[in-house]
Design an enzyme around this catalytic site. Structure first.
Site: not given
Length: 389
Positions: A341, A338, A365, A115-116, A118, A267
């Site tokens: 870690g 986060q 898009e 799809f061209a 941009s 953990r």
């Protein structure tokens, strides 16, 4: 509006897709060359019948496909989505000859679509296209019979699957100083003389590049839809695919949430699992809340499209779903990193992969800021209609 809960057969299909993504598609994705089209992956998507479903499914089914594949293999999801984005204008606006030539090849994974839209100076402002389609006075220049063709001159940039696609849906200006009303959509095979391209090296290694048009010949038989009405082709395609970009984002966010639940339950820290810590539990609950809210907005937008694709309400719902889901995914994946870690930053970790993948959907898009503009425009337009005497 349709129901917000999925039927048992839909849930079973989603589970089947996630299984295919993990067992059959992910191993092929691992063999990808960064930044290049993975044709074996496309072939397998075709063998599974998923590419053909791009042309037989509604918007909700498209969203279910994209979310389910994204949870197990983002590369497979992206490959499927790019085939749909590039080929949907052919399916919706192509001539019988164009559809017969290309859609079976796309569905089998043998032809790569793109799809061209941009350009270097026209991304978010898609109506500001500069690629020129100038009248071609030479008979038969496009390879088709008759006269009345054009020569395409200019550049496209940030085009997914470029420069490796087999054909491009190209949007070019056929009427100067006419804004959105002077754009025409063309189906341009990659072997047309004067068409060249280069790869671009991106943060997330997707196939994406530039296209240069040096007097590329096209004829009346290459037009998709109507001359000077190509902007409708582009916006109609984006109205369908924007909610499904949201589905892709929801799939990534859900994958991050799933990984976080497993990690924090196992953990050990401060004398017990991380999941015993209130701050962790609140973060995970917030992640789940955001994911489910975004999913509901995506399903609502897709259902609205399926019920009435030409409704004036569709652009607003599509913009809302795309904006909410992509921003949600960015937040959820970041929160997952986060809580994991440093291990989440190691190359090859699922979250390291998702962290790179999740950024681009907030731009392509239609960037987040463009979605805000669309939502506000549609709200004020509806308000004006409601208050007009």
């Amino acid at each position: 509006m349709g129901t917000f809960s999925l039927e048992p057969d839909q849930l079973a299909w989603c589970a089947e897709l996630r299984d295919h993504a993990a067992r059959r598609l992910a191993p092929l994705a691992e063999k990808s060359e960064p930044g290049r089209v993975n044709r074996p992956l496309l072939t397998e998507l075709g063998r599974l019948g998923l590419l053909d479903r791009l042309f037989t499914s509604g918007a909700l089914d498209l969203c279910l496909m994209r979310e389910s594949l994204a949870r197990g293999c983002t590369e497979a999801e992206t490959a499927l989505a790019l085939q749909g984005l590039g080929a949907h204008p052919v399916h919706a606006h192509g001539t019988p000859e164009q559809r017969a030539r290309w859609l079976p090849e796309v569905g089998a994974g043998r032809a790569v679509a793109a799809f061209a839209l941009s350009e270097p100076g026209a991304g978010s402002d898609a109506a500001a296209l500069a690629l020129r389609a100038e009248p071609d006075r030479e008979p038969g220049a496009s390879g088709a019979e008759g006269t009345g063709g054009w020569r395409l001159t200019g550049e496209k940039r940030w085009i997914s699957n470029a420069p490796e696609a087999d054909f491009y849906t190209v949007f070019a200006r056929t009427a100067a100083d006419a804004g959105a009303r002077g754009v025409t959509a063309f189906l341009v095979p990659a072997d047309r003389p004067g068409l060249t391209g280069e790869h671009l090296d991106m943060l997330s290694p997707h196939p994406i590049g530039t296209l240069t048009f040096d007097g590329v010949p096209v004829g009346p038989d290459d037009v998709l839809g109507e001359v000077d009405r190509g902007f409708r082709v582009a916006m109609g395609t984006l109205n369908l695919f924007r909610p499904s970009v949201g589905a892709f984002a929801v799939g990534m966010a859900q994958a991050a949430l799933d990984a976080t639940l497993a990690h924090t339950a196992e953990r050990q820290a401060f004398g017990g699992p991380l999941s015993d810590l209130q701050t962790v539990r609140h973060t995970v609950a917030d992640m789940a809340l955001r994911v489910e809210s975004a999913r509901l907005m995506v399903h609502a937008a897709a259902s609205a499209y399926d019920e009435a694709p030409d409704s004036g309400d569709v652009p607003r719902r599509a913009a809302m779903a795309k904006l909410q889901a992509t921003e949600t995914a960015q937040h959820v994946v970041d929160a997952a990193v986060q809580l994991h870690g440093a291990r989440a930053l190691r190359r090859g970790h699922l979250l390291e992969h998702l962290y790179r993948e999740v950024r681009a959907p907030r731009i392509y898009e239609g960037a987040t800021e463009v979605q805000y503009a669309i939502i506000a425009r549609e709200l004020y337009a509806s308000h004006g209609e409601a208050t007009r005497p």
